[in-house]
Design an enzyme around this catalytic site. Structure first.
Site, mmCIF file in Angstrom:
data_model
loop_
_atom_site.group_PDB
_atom_site.id
_atom_site.type_symbol
_atom_site.label_atom_id
_atom_site.label_comp_id
_atom_site.label_asym_id
_atom_site.label_seq_id
_atom_site.Cartn_x
_atom_site.Cartn_y
_atom_site.Cartn_z
ATOM 1 N N ASP A 149 0.803 -1.217 0.000
ATOM 2 C CA ASP A 149 0.000 0.000 0.000
ATOM 3 C C ASP A 149 0.842 1.277 0.000
ATOM 4 O OD1 ASP A 149 -3.068 0.923 0.835
ATOM 5 O OD2 ASP A 149 -1.534 2.260 1.610
ATOM 6 N N VAL A 177 -4.711 2.460 -0.718
ATOM 7 C CA VAL A 177 -4.629 1.794 -2.018
ATOM 8 C C VAL A 177 -5.271 0.415 -1.942
ATOM 9 C CG1 VAL A 177 -3.093 1.096 -3.883
ATOM 10 C CG2 VAL A 177 -2.503 3.077 -2.487
ATOM 11 N N ASP A 178 -5.032 -0.307 -0.849
ATOM 12 C CA ASP A 178 -5.690 -1.606 -0.679
ATOM 13 C C ASP A 178 -7.207 -1.455 -0.714
ATOM 14 O OD1 ASP A 178 -3.644 -3.635 -0.306
ATOM 15 O OD2 ASP A 178 -3.112 -2.591 1.526
ATOM 16 N N ALA A 179 -7.720 -0.457 -0.004
ATOM 17 C CA ALA A 179 -9.171 -0.269 0.073
ATOM 18 C C ALA A 179 -9.758 0.100 -1.289
ATOM 19 C CB ALA A 179 -9.506 0.809 1.098
ATOM 20 N N ALA A 182 -9.723 -2.928 -3.515
ATOM 21 C CA ALA A 182 -10.788 -3.845 -3.117
ATOM 22 C C ALA A 182 -12.132 -3.386 -3.671
ATOM 23 C CB ALA A 182 -10.855 -3.938 -1.594
#
Length: 406
Positions: A149, A177-179, A182
């Protein structure tokens, strides 16, 4: 808001089966959303469990399930199987034959080496929606870089859209960035399923974190590319390089408040700053950004947050509080919305967690399962695929699969 984990799902994705071969945050968060909407999500993980089980954020280990894993894997069943074993892959292939969606975020090349790449699985199930998630893309010069991230935040340009000139870049306070990746994958699955409903066709869907965080900045990058305006950080901690002053968090006598781009004449009258009364809202908030910030900071330091927020509300000025998590949990709107859900977990006891960011009048989301223990559902999933007790016992004995006994 208490959810009944035993209730039969009537959610919008009830009846769809998702095979989840993801680890860490972006993939599991995407598949949890699918599970929240009623899909039967089978989390396929190694015999000892996926990486996130053993890497608790902040050291929050829990009893048997750490907080990180707990937060990203509700509404899933766990099948613990060794995919490096031929018999283990055969189990996965049996699962894929009846699946609607397959999601993986292996490092580039790993899916093909395991024989679970799109071409291999589409040959087994042509209607399969296959989602491949990666850090930078399926191929290209950065394909083998770690998709972490903070590394992607730095590369995205977003860190230089806030903070002071001359000071270090400003990372987000979330795994941003992960969120975003997703959410992008979740959205892509729904679109691909809609296409399949219309045509019967499965397809390969590729999602990468770099493109996800780049497209999130649609407005900022358009201002730069089409508007020709560079990212110019100011001397004061202005909250965004492309938003007019005042815009940011300001200290009061007992805390902080957020102020967001008010009319300077109205704002100047409320806070008692005469210099703002003569300013032009069209140009001056950019030209005198640092001066406006500093004068706002000085004026707001003399009253409490509650006093300022009441005045701002009376005068139509966009403003709000700066919360910590305790404040957030106790906020009346959060309580009214039912933002958090509660449910009983087999090992962790009563769990309270953020719930569902969507509401359906006829097909509500619910918590049917807490985050599973390693292989908690291996036996049940294989029984559904037609494996009898003797076959399951043989796979357990040979360490092809694993289970946590009930």
């Amino acid at each position: 808001m208490v959810q009944d984990s035993t209730k039969e799902s009537k959610a919008v994705l009830s009846g769809y089966k998702v095979v989840d071969c993801t680890i860490a945050m972006a993939g599991p968060f995407a598949t949890q959303r699918l599970g929240d909407l009623g899909a039967d999500v089978i989390k396929v993980e190694p015999l000892d469990g996926e990486w996130q089980r053993h890497t608790p954020a902040g050291g929050a280990k829990g009893k048997q399930v750490n907080a990180s894993f707990l937060s990203l894997n509700r509404n899933k069943r766990s099948l613990a199987v060794d995919l490096k074993n031929d018999a283990g892959r055969a189990v996965l292939f049996d699962l894929v034959r009846s699946a609607d969606v397959f999601v993986q975020n292996y490092r580039p090349g790993v899916a093909k080496r395991l024989g679970v790449d799109y071409a291999s699985l589409a040959a087994i199930n042509p209607s399969l929606v296959y989602v491949s998630m990666s850090g930078y893309g399926e191929d290209g010069p950065y394909a083998h870089r770690p998709g972490q991230d903070l590394l992607l935040q730095g590369m995205s340009g977003a860190m230089l859209s806030t903070g002071r000139a001359g000071e270090p870049p400003s990372p987000a306070g979330q795994y941003l960035v992960d969120a975003v990746a997703a959410a992008t994958a979740f959205e892509a699955v729904l679109a691909a399923l809609l296409h399949r409903e219309r045509t019967g066709e499965g397809q390969l869907v590729s999602v990468n974190m770099l493109d996800a965080i780049t497209t999130l900045q649609m407005q900022e990058l358009s201002v730069y590319m089409q508007g020709g305006l560079p990212q110019k950080r100011s001397a004061e901690p202005h909250a965004h390089v492309y938003i007019r002053a005042p815009y940011g968090a300001f200290a009061t006598s007992d805390g902080y408040v957020i102020v967001a781009m008010p009319s300077l004449k109205t704002f100047g009258g409320v806070i008692g700053e005469p210099s703002f009364l003569e300013m032009n809202d069209t140009t001056d908030p950019w030209t005198y950004r640092d001066e406006i910030f500093a004068r706002t900071r000085d004026r707001l330091a003399v009253k409490t947050s509650a006093e300022w927020l009441a005045l701002f509300d009376q005068n139509g000025i966009w403003a709000g509080p700066v919360y910590g998590y305790e404040d957030l949990l106790n906020d009346p709107q959060i309580r009214h919305n039912g933002t958090f859900v509660e449910y009983d977990h087999r090992t962790e006891g009563r769990v309270k967690a953020p719930g569902f960011p969507y509401k359906f009048s006829k097909t509500p989301a619910s918590v049917r399962y807490g985050a599973p223990l390693v292989g908690e559902h291996s036996r049940a999933v294989l029984a559904e695929l037609g494996y009898d007790d003797a076959a399951v016992e043989a796979l357990l004995r040979d360490r092809v699969i694993n289970e946590t006994a009930g």
